[in-house]
Design a protein around this motif. Structure first.
Motif, short mmCIF file in Angstrom:
data_model
loop_
_atom_site.label_atom_id
_atom_site.label_comp_id
_atom_site.label_asym_id
_atom_site.label_seq_id
_atom_site.Cartn_x
_atom_site.Cartn_y
_atom_site.Cartn_z
N PRO A 23 0.81 -1.23 0.00
CA PRO A 23 0.00 0.00 0.00
C PRO A 23 0.84 1.28 0.00
O PRO A 23 0.43 2.29 -0.54
N GLU A 24 2.02 1.21 0.58
CA GLU A 24 2.87 2.40 0.65
C GLU A 24 3.59 2.66 -0.68
O GLU A 24 3.80 3.80 -1.05
N TYR A 25 3.97 1.59 -1.35
CA TYR A 25 4.64 1.69 -2.65
C TYR A 25 3.84 0.87 -3.65
O TYR A 25 4.15 -0.30 -3.88
N THR A 29 5.69 -5.06 -5.30
CA THR A 29 4.90 -6.16 -4.72
C THR A 29 5.42 -6.56 -3.35
O THR A 29 6.59 -6.31 -3.01
N ILE A 30 4.55 -7.25 -2.61
CA ILE A 30 4.98 -7.74 -1.31
C ILE A 30 6.05 -8.82 -1.45
O ILE A 30 6.87 -8.99 -0.55
N ALA A 31 6.07 -9.51 -2.59
CA ALA A 31 7.13 -10.49 -2.83
C ALA A 31 8.47 -9.77 -3.01
O ALA A 31 9.49 -10.19 -2.45
N GLU A 32 8.47 -8.66 -3.77
CA GLU A 32 9.71 -7.90 -3.97
C GLU A 32 10.22 -7.28 -2.68
O GLU A 32 11.43 -7.13 -2.49
N LEU A 33 9.31 -6.92 -1.79
CA LEU A 33 9.71 -6.35 -0.50
C LEU A 33 10.11 -7.41 0.52
O LEU A 33 10.57 -7.08 1.61
N GLY A 34 9.94 -8.67 0.17
CA GLY A 34 10.32 -9.74 1.08
C GLY A 34 9.32 -9.99 2.19
O GLY A 34 9.65 -10.56 3.22
N VAL A 64 -4.47 -3.75 5.63
CA VAL A 64 -4.69 -3.58 4.19
C VAL A 64 -3.99 -4.70 3.43
O VAL A 64 -4.56 -5.30 2.52
N ILE A 65 -2.76 -5.01 3.82
CA ILE A 65 -2.01 -6.09 3.16
C ILE A 65 -2.74 -7.42 3.34
O ILE A 65 -2.92 -8.16 2.38
N GLY A 105 16.39 -0.60 -6.41
CA GLY A 105 16.62 0.38 -7.47
C GLY A 105 15.39 1.21 -7.77
O GLY A 105 15.48 2.43 -7.96
N PHE A 106 14.23 0.57 -7.80
CA PHE A 106 12.99 1.30 -8.06
C PHE A 106 12.70 2.31 -6.96
O PHE A 106 12.34 3.45 -7.24
N LEU A 107 12.85 1.89 -5.70
CA LEU A 107 12.61 2.80 -4.58
C LEU A 107 13.53 4.02 -4.65
O LEU A 107 13.11 5.14 -4.38
N ALA A 108 14.77 3.79 -5.02
CA ALA A 108 15.72 4.91 -5.14
C ALA A 108 15.33 5.84 -6.28
O ALA A 108 15.26 7.05 -6.12
N ARG A 109 15.05 5.26 -7.43
CA ARG A 109 14.74 6.03 -8.64
C ARG A 109 13.42 6.78 -8.54
O ARG A 109 13.33 7.95 -8.89
N GLU A 110 12.39 6.11 -8.09
CA GLU A 110 11.04 6.68 -8.14
C GLU A 110 10.60 7.38 -6.86
O GLU A 110 9.73 8.24 -6.91
N TYR A 111 11.16 6.99 -5.72
CA TYR A 111 10.73 7.56 -4.45
C TYR A 111 11.84 8.27 -3.69
O TYR A 111 11.60 8.81 -2.61
N SER A 112 13.06 8.23 -4.21
CA SER A 112 14.23 8.79 -3.50
C SER A 112 14.36 8.19 -2.11
O SER A 112 14.69 8.87 -1.15
#
Length: 168
Positions: A23-25, A29-34, A64-65, A105-112
């Motif tokens: 929900p925050e990002y 996915t929850i799989a990518e976040l571990g 929510v998750i 990488g996505f969190l860095a690029r898209e959310y700083s």
């Protein structure tokens, strides 16, 4: 339910639940976040159990998750006579090391947002400086801290604790 059918149901649930977004990002996915730990069956196949590892106990997004995971699992089980059980487990403990490299990488690029893990120091997602200065243990959510990049002069949100040194 035969063993083969049950294995197919469990695999379908895993595929479906793996695509549930945080929900925050919402692009991660929850799989990518571990967060997704295990999908299994119990009670002779009448229950599909989904185990999730919370990023932190008391996270306001857990309800929510759980709801989104339950909905995805029910969709995957359509037509099968099984109940869905979603639980948050405390073993293993979630750490930023569980985040997939593509999500880092996505969190860095898209959310700083930088990620500090046991195997890597956090670096500025804007300019790459790895000499961030700690500002606060508390960021916009309880699982993030705030640091300052002296190079590009930006505040940086960091997932992972300051007292989690990188391994040599």
């Amino acid at each position: 339910m035969s063993r083969a059918v049950l294995a197919g149901v469990v695999a379908a649930v895993r595929r479906s639940v793996s695509q549930v977004c945080d929900p925050e990002y919402p692009e991660v996915t929850i799989a990518e976040l571990g967060i997704l730990e295990r999908v299994s069956s119990s009670d002779g196949g009448s229950t599909v159990r989904i185990e999730l590892v919370p990023t932190m106990l008391g996270c306001p997004a857990l309800d929510v998750i759980a709801r989104d995971v339950t909905d995805a699992a029910r969709t995957a089980c359509a037509g099968a006579d099984v109940s869905i059980e979603v639980t948050f487990v405390d073993d293993p403990v979630w750490t930023p090391d569980r985040i997939a490299p593509s999500a880092v990488g996505f969190l860095a690029r898209e959310y700083s947002v930088a990620v500090r893990s046991r195997s890597a120091t956090a670096s500025c997602p804007i300019c790459g400086n790895d000499a961030l200065e700690h500002r606060s243990d508390f960021g916009p959510t309880p699982c993030r801290s705030v640091e300052w990049c002296p190079s590009c002069r930006n505040p940086i949100e960091v997932v992972g604790r300051v007292d989690m040194p990188a391994l040599a």
